[in-house]
Design a protein around this motif. Structure first.
Motif, PDB file in Angstrom:
ATOM      1  N   ALA A 102     -55.947  70.168  25.647  1.00 57.58           N
ATOM      2  CA  ALA A 102     -54.886  69.915  26.572  1.00 57.58           C
ATOM      3  C   ALA A 102     -54.263  71.149  27.075  1.00 57.58           C
ATOM      4  N   GLY A 103     -54.211  72.166  26.099  1.00 54.40           N
ATOM      5  CA  GLY A 103     -53.436  73.370  26.258  1.00 54.40           C
ATOM      6  C   GLY A 103     -54.245  74.360  27.184  1.00 54.40           C
ATOM      7  N   ALA A 104     -55.669  74.020  27.177  1.00 56.08           N
ATOM      8  CA  ALA A 104     -56.677  74.887  27.887  1.00 56.08           C
ATOM      9  C   ALA A 104     -56.376  74.163  29.425  1.00 56.08           C
ATOM     10  N   MET A 105     -56.424  73.020  29.310  1.00 49.06           N
ATOM     11  CA  MET A 105     -56.171  72.207  30.619  1.00 49.06           C
ATOM     12  C   MET A 105     -54.942  72.471  31.376  1.00 49.06           C
ATOM     13  N   ALA A 139     -61.778  65.603  36.131  1.00 46.83           N
ATOM     14  CA  ALA A 139     -61.741  66.238  37.387  1.00 46.83           C
ATOM     15  C   ALA A 139     -60.896  67.374  37.439  1.00 46.83           C
ATOM     16  N   LEU A 140     -59.743  67.695  36.782  1.00 51.65           N
ATOM     17  CA  LEU A 140     -59.334  68.745  36.818  1.00 51.65           C
ATOM     18  C   LEU A 140     -59.866  70.146  36.519  1.00 51.65           C
ATOM     19  N   ILE A 141     -60.856  69.919  35.165  1.00 55.49           N
ATOM     20  CA  ILE A 141     -61.668  71.149  35.014  1.00 55.49           C
ATOM     21  C   ILE A 141     -62.532  71.418  35.936  1.00 55.49           C
ATOM     22  N   GLN A 142     -63.274  70.284  36.439  1.00 58.41           N
ATOM     23  CA  GLN A 142     -64.288  70.487  37.300  1.00 58.41           C
ATOM     24  C   GLN A 142     -63.961  71.002  38.790  1.00 58.41           C
ATOM     25  N   ALA A 143     -62.525  70.847  39.195  1.00 58.97           N
ATOM     26  CA  ALA A 143     -61.956  71.478  40.204  1.00 58.97           C
ATOM     27  C   ALA A 143     -61.844  72.897  40.391  1.00 58.97           C
ATOM     28  N   LYS A 144     -61.725  73.386  38.885  1.00 59.01           N
ATOM     29  CA  LYS A 144     -61.334  74.700  38.874  1.00 59.01           C
ATOM     30  C   LYS A 144     -62.642  75.647  38.270  1.00 59.01           C
ATOM     31  N   LEU A 145     -63.589  75.080  37.820  1.00 55.82           N
ATOM     32  CA  LEU A 145     -64.672  75.808  37.151  1.00 55.82           C
ATOM     33  C   LEU A 145     -65.732  75.607  37.837  1.00 55.82           C
ATOM     34  N   THR A 152     -71.019  73.849  30.358  1.00 56.57           N
ATOM     35  CA  THR A 152     -71.090  74.928  29.127  1.00 56.57           C
ATOM     36  C   THR A 152     -69.614  74.330  28.525  1.00 56.57           C
ATOM     37  N   ALA A 153     -68.786  74.548  29.058  1.00 55.32           N
ATOM     38  CA  ALA A 153     -67.275  74.467  28.418  1.00 55.32           C
ATOM     39  C   ALA A 153     -67.018  73.056  27.971  1.00 55.32           C
ATOM     40  N   MET A 154     -67.389  72.206  28.578  1.00 55.22           N
ATOM     41  CA  MET A 154     -66.959  70.737  28.643  1.00 55.22           C
ATOM     42  C   MET A 154     -67.939  70.080  27.549  1.00 55.22           C
ATOM     43  N   THR A 155     -69.325  70.285  27.618  1.00 58.68           N
ATOM     44  CA  THR A 155     -70.435  69.511  26.770  1.00 58.68           C
ATOM     45  C   THR A 155     -70.715  70.345  25.362  1.00 58.68           C
ATOM     46  N   THR A 156     -70.310  71.533  25.344  1.00 61.10           N
ATOM     47  CA  THR A 156     -70.508  72.292  23.997  1.00 61.10           C
ATOM     48  C   THR A 156     -69.404  72.841  23.200  1.00 61.10           C
TER      49      THR A 156
END
Length: 219
Positions: A102-105, A139-145, A152-156
C-alpha cells in the motif's frame, strides 16, 4: 513515527515519518489533517519519508488485532488513495527508500514519482504474501502503469530498483536521496498555480473508473 509538514516556496513537503510509516489509523488521521491544510495553503504537494522507508503500507499488526474492523480500515486506506489520485494540486512522491504494498500504491496515486537511486525497492508483494488486490487497488495500479508493467508488478512481486522502475515507467525520475525534494520542487514549480477546481475535475474524470473502484471497498 511522526508526520510533519513544511513548505518550500509555497509547495508543501509532507514527511510521512521516520520509520516504516505504516498506515495505522492514527497515521491516516494525521495525514488527512495535513492534506486539509495543504489544500488551503499550498500550490503543490511533495510527500517523502525520512530514513530507510518511504512506506511499508498497511499496518498488518493493527489489522490482525482488529479483524472486525477490516472493512472499515481498507475503505479508509482506499479513500486516501482516491484523495491523492484526484488532489486539486500537482503532486510528487519523493520515494526516499522502500515503498512496498500500500505504500507503493500511495506513491502510484501521485501525479509524478521520483526514486532514490542508491538503495530501496518499489514493490507490490501481494502475490508472495497471499493477499489479493482489492478491485480498487488493482484499478489504481492499472490506471498508472502500462499493461505489461502492471502484469509484471502485480503478478510476480518484482522488486524494482530505481533504474528498473524508471525504465518501466513506474517512476518519472531518479537521483540521489539528498536531492529528491529539490528535484520534486523543480518539477512542480513550473506547473503549480493551476485552478484547483479545474485540476480536481480533470483528475476525477481521468481516473473515474479507479475512483469508483476505490469507493467500493474490498469487493
Amino acid at each position: 513515527m511522526t508526520t510533519a509538514l513544511d513548505y518550500r516556496d509555497g509547495l508543501a513537503v509532507l514527511t510521512l515519518g521516520d520509520d516504516e510509516n505504516r498506515f495505522s489509523p492514527d497515521w491516516l488521521e494525521a495525514v488527512d489533517a495535513h492534506l486539509d491544510q495543504v489544500e488551503e495553503q499550498a500550490r503543490g504537494l511533495i510527500t517523502v519519508g525520512d530514513g530507510k522507508f518511504y512506506s511499508n503500507g498497511l499496518d498488518l499488526d493493527w489489522l490482525m488485532s482488529h479483524g472486525d474492523r477490516a472493512d472499515w480500515y481498507v475503505a479508509r486506506v482506499q479513500a486516501l488513495f482516491a484523495r491523492i489520485l484526484t488532489f486539486p494540486l500537482p503532486t510528487v512522491a519523493a520515494i526516499n527508500g522502500h515503498a512496498f504494498g500500500a505504500g507503493a500504491m500511495f506513491a502510484i496515486a501521485h501525479d509524478y514519482r521520483l526514486m532514490r537511486t542508491d538503495r530501496g525497492y518499489f514493490c507490490f508483494p501481494e502475490v508472495d504474501i497471499n493477499i489479493p488486490f482489492t478491485p480498487g487497488m488493482a484499478a489504481l495500479i492499472q490506471a498508472k502503469l502500462t499493461p505489461q508493467t502492471a502484469v509484471t508488478a502485480m503478478t510476480t512481486g518484482h522488486r524494482y530498483t530505481a533504474e528498473q522502475a524508471l525504465s518501466g515507467g513506474v517512476v518519472d525520475g531518479a537521483g540521489p536521496v539528498d536531492q529528491l525534494v529539490d528535484d520534486a520542487v523543480a518539477q512542480l514549480t513550473p506547473i503549480a498555480g493551476k485552478d484547483r477546481n479545474t485540476l480536481a475535475a480533470i483528475k476525477s474524470t481521468m481516473f473515474a473508473p479507479a475512483v469508483a473502484a476505490l469507493a467500493q471497498g474490498r469487493g
